[in-house]
Write a protein that holds these residues in place. Structure first.
Motif, short mmCIF file in Angstrom:
data_model
loop_
_atom_site.label_atom_id
_atom_site.label_comp_id
_atom_site.label_asym_id
_atom_site.label_seq_id
_atom_site.Cartn_x
_atom_site.Cartn_y
_atom_site.Cartn_z
N SER A 290 -45.99 -17.35 -20.33
CA SER A 290 -45.07 -16.39 -20.97
C SER A 290 -45.09 -15.06 -20.23
O SER A 290 -44.05 -14.40 -20.09
CB SER A 290 -45.45 -16.17 -22.43
OG SER A 290 -45.26 -17.34 -23.18
N ARG A 291 -46.26 -14.65 -19.77
CA ARG A 291 -46.33 -13.38 -19.04
C ARG A 291 -45.45 -13.45 -17.79
O ARG A 291 -44.70 -12.52 -17.49
CB ARG A 291 -47.78 -13.05 -18.63
CG ARG A 291 -48.64 -12.59 -19.78
CD ARG A 291 -49.92 -11.95 -19.28
NE ARG A 291 -50.83 -12.84 -18.58
CZ ARG A 291 -51.65 -13.70 -19.15
NH1 ARG A 291 -51.67 -13.81 -20.45
NH2 ARG A 291 -52.46 -14.46 -18.42
N ARG A 292 -45.54 -14.56 -17.10
CA ARG A 292 -44.73 -14.70 -15.87
C ARG A 292 -43.24 -14.74 -16.21
O ARG A 292 -42.42 -14.14 -15.52
CB ARG A 292 -45.17 -15.96 -15.11
CG ARG A 292 -46.54 -15.77 -14.46
CD ARG A 292 -47.11 -17.06 -13.90
NE ARG A 292 -46.28 -17.68 -12.87
CZ ARG A 292 -46.14 -17.25 -11.63
NH1 ARG A 292 -46.77 -16.15 -11.25
NH2 ARG A 292 -45.37 -17.88 -10.76
N ALA A 293 -42.91 -15.43 -17.29
CA ALA A 293 -41.50 -15.51 -17.69
C ALA A 293 -40.97 -14.13 -18.10
O ALA A 293 -39.85 -13.74 -17.74
CB ALA A 293 -41.33 -16.50 -18.84
N LEU A 294 -41.79 -13.38 -18.83
CA LEU A 294 -41.36 -12.04 -19.26
C LEU A 294 -41.24 -11.10 -18.07
O LEU A 294 -40.30 -10.30 -17.98
CB LEU A 294 -42.34 -11.48 -20.30
CG LEU A 294 -42.18 -12.05 -21.71
CD1 LEU A 294 -43.38 -11.72 -22.59
CD2 LEU A 294 -40.89 -11.55 -22.36
N HIS A 295 -42.18 -11.19 -17.15
CA HIS A 295 -42.07 -10.35 -15.94
C HIS A 295 -40.75 -10.62 -15.22
O HIS A 295 -40.06 -9.70 -14.80
CB HIS A 295 -43.23 -10.63 -14.98
CG HIS A 295 -44.54 -10.07 -15.45
ND1 HIS A 295 -45.76 -10.58 -15.04
CD2 HIS A 295 -44.83 -9.06 -16.29
CE1 HIS A 295 -46.74 -9.90 -15.61
NE2 HIS A 295 -46.20 -8.97 -16.38
N SER A 296 -40.41 -11.90 -15.11
CA SER A 296 -39.15 -12.25 -14.43
C SER A 296 -37.94 -11.70 -15.18
O SER A 296 -36.89 -11.46 -14.58
CB SER A 296 -39.01 -13.78 -14.31
OG SER A 296 -40.06 -14.28 -13.54
N ALA A 297 -38.10 -11.52 -16.50
CA ALA A 297 -36.98 -10.98 -17.30
C ALA A 297 -37.07 -9.45 -17.39
O ALA A 297 -36.35 -8.84 -18.20
CB ALA A 297 -37.00 -11.60 -18.69
N GLY A 298 -37.94 -8.85 -16.61
CA GLY A 298 -37.99 -7.38 -16.53
C GLY A 298 -38.86 -6.71 -17.58
O GLY A 298 -38.71 -5.51 -17.84
N ILE A 299 -39.76 -7.47 -18.19
CA ILE A 299 -40.62 -6.92 -19.25
C ILE A 299 -42.07 -6.86 -18.77
O ILE A 299 -42.58 -7.81 -18.16
CB ILE A 299 -40.53 -7.81 -20.52
CG1 ILE A 299 -39.10 -7.80 -21.08
CG2 ILE A 299 -41.55 -7.39 -21.56
CD1 ILE A 299 -38.66 -6.48 -21.69
#
Ligand code: SF4
Ligand code: SF4
Length: 375
Positions: free
Chosen positions: A351-360
Motif C-alpha cells: 500500500s505504501r508503494r501504491a500510495l507513493h505512486s498516487a502522489g501520497i
C-alpha cells in the motif's frame, strides 16, 4: 463438477459460490475492482457465479480461461465479506479457485510468470538482505525472530536496522534475531501455485521452527504466516505467537514517546491486518503515542477500510485497475487532509508503494514505532 477440468477445491466451495449466485449482490459497493471496472463479471457476485459455473462445467468450451481469470480480479481485501450478511468468504474461495485454475492450466499468463520467476525474486531478496548485513541488536534468549518483510528489505532497507533494534527492545525475550533473507511465499499463493507455495512454506517453517515468537513488520507477512499457513496446515506447533510489530508495541505504549510531528497523520487500515486478523486498535494506539494525538480517520476505516489495490497480484494481472484503485484511496487521503501536509501511516508495504505512486506520502508503522522508541 466440471467434465473438462479437475477443480476439486472449487467443487468443495460449492456452497460459497452458490450463495453468491443467488444473492441480490449486497456487497457490490464494497469491491474496489468491480467499482472501477463497472462490469458485472468482476463484482464479487459475478466472479463467484463464474466460479460456480466453471465448477459445474456450465461455461462454454473455450471460455474457461477467461472465466477463470476473474478469480484474479480480486485484491483479497475482504471488504465484500464485511458487507455480506451471510459472511461469505469470497477472498478465501478465490484463493482456492486460483489454485484449481493454475493446476488445470487456466491461470492468466501474468500469474504463471510470477510463479516461474519466484526463484529470481528470492535471489533478489537474498542479495538485498546481504547488503543490509548484520544489525547490532540484542538477541535475548533467542526465541524471537523479527521479519521486516521482503518489500521492506528490497525497497526500504534504510529502515531495517532501526526497526530491528525497536523489536529487540520491545521483545519479552530480551531481544530478537533479524530474518531478512525471507519471503513468506505470498506471491506463489496469489499466483495460484498451491504446490509451490506449500513447498516453500514448509521450508520456511523448518528454517524458522526454532523460534516461538515471530514478529513481522508487514501486515501481509503476518497474515500469511499466521492465518494462511495455519489454514493450509504448515504452521509448526512451536509458533506460539505470530504477530505484527504493532501488536507488540501496543502492549508497550509506556515505552513510546511523542515526537515533534507537524503533518496531519492519517491512519490506513491494512486489509490483511484489519479484516484479515482483526487488528484495528493496536496501530491507532501506537500512532497516538508517537504523534501525541489520535490519527485522522479516512472516510472508510476499520472493517470498511478502502483497499489500496496493491494486493492479490492485482498490479500484475490488472495494472490499470490497481492504479485506479490506489487513486481512490489517495483521494480519500486528500479529502481528509484538506490543505494540510499529510502523511499516511500503514502496516502494508504494498500500500505504501501504491500510495507513493498516487502522489501520497506514506510511512511504515514499524518505522513510527522505532521513531517513538529509540530516543
Ligand atoms: S459475498 Fe455475500 S453479499 Fe456478496 S454476492 Fe456473495 S453472498 Fe451476496
Ligand atoms: S475480496 Fe475485495 S477485491 Fe476481492 S471480491 Fe471481495 S471486495 Fe472485491
Amino acid at each position: 463438477m466440471s467434465d473438462r477440468y479437475a477443480l476439486p477445491l472449487l467443487d468443495a466451495r460449492e456452497a460459497e459460490t452458490r450463495l453468491c449466485t443467488y444473492c441480490p449482490k449486497l456487497c457490490r459497493p464494497a469491491c474496489p475492482v468491480g467499482t472501477f471496472e463497472a462490469r458485472e463479471a468482476v463484482i464479487p457476485w459475478g466472479i463467484m457465479r463464474g466460479m460456480n459455473e466453471l465448477a459445474r462445467g456450465a461455461v462454454a468450451e473455450g471460455d474457461e480461461a477467461a472465466v477463470a481469470a476473474t478469480a484474479w480480479a480480486c485484491t483479497r481485501c475482504g471488504n465484500c465479506r464485511s458487507l455480506c450478511l451471510l459472511d461469505n468468504p469470497v477472498a478465501d474461495t478465490l484463493v482456492d479457485a486460483r489454485a484449481d485454475a493454475f493446476a488445470a492450466g487456466l491461470a492468466p499468463a501474468e500469474a504463471s510468470a510470477v510463479s516461474l520467476r519466484f526463484p529470481e525474486r528470492i535471489a533478489r531478496i537474498e542479495a538485498a538482505a546481504g547488503a543490509v548485513g548484520a544489525v547490532d541488536a540484542p538477541r535475548g534468549d533467542g526465541s524471537t525472530a523479527y521479519i521486516p518483510g521482503c518489500t521492506a528489505v528490497l525497497f526500504e532497507s534504510d529502515h531495517v536496522a532501526e526497526t530491528t533494534r525497536a523489536v529487540a527492545r520491545l521483545s519479552p525475550s530480551g531481544g530478537c534475531t533479524l530474518v531478512s533473507d525471507f519471503c513468506c511465499g505470498a506471491p506463489l499463493l496469489d499466483a495460484g501455485d498451491r504446490e509451490g507455495f506449500l513447498a516453500h512454506a514448509r521450508r520456511v517453517a523448518a528454517d524458522l521452527g526454532a523460534y516461538t515468537h515471530l514478529v513481522t513488520g508487514d501486515a501481509g507477512c503476518a497474515h500469511t504466516l499466521k492465518v494462511m499457513y495455519a489454514r493450509l496446515g504448515v504452521a509448526p506447533p512451536r509458533w506460539a505467537t505470530v504477530e505484527h510489530v504493532a501488536e507488540l508495541a501496543a502492549r508497550n505504549t509506556h515505552l513510546l514517546s511523542a515526537v515533534d510531528e507537524k503533518r496531519a497523520v492519517v491512519m490506513h487500515d491494512a486489509c490483511r491486518l484489519g479484516r484479515g486478523m482483526g487488528v484495528y486498535e493496536a496501530p491507532r494506539a501506537v500512532v497516538a503515542a508517537v504523534s501525541g494525538r489520535a490519527p485522522l480517520e479516512l472516510p472508510h476505516h476499520h472493517e470498511h477500510s478502502t483497499c489500496s489495490g496493491a494486493g492479490g497480484l492485482l498490479p500484475v494481472t490488472r495494472p490499470e485497475t490497481a492504479t485506479a484503485v490506489a487513486r481512490e484511496l489517495a483521494d480519500e487521503v486528500r479529502e481528509v487532509a484538506g490543505d494540510r501536509e499529510a502523511v499516511v501511516v500503514t502496516s502494508c508495504a504494498a500500500s505504501r508503494r501504491a500510495l507513493h505512486s498516487a502522489g501520497i506520502d506514506a510511512e511504515d508503522l514499524s518505522v513510527w514505532i522505532a521513531r517513538g522508541l529509540l530516543r
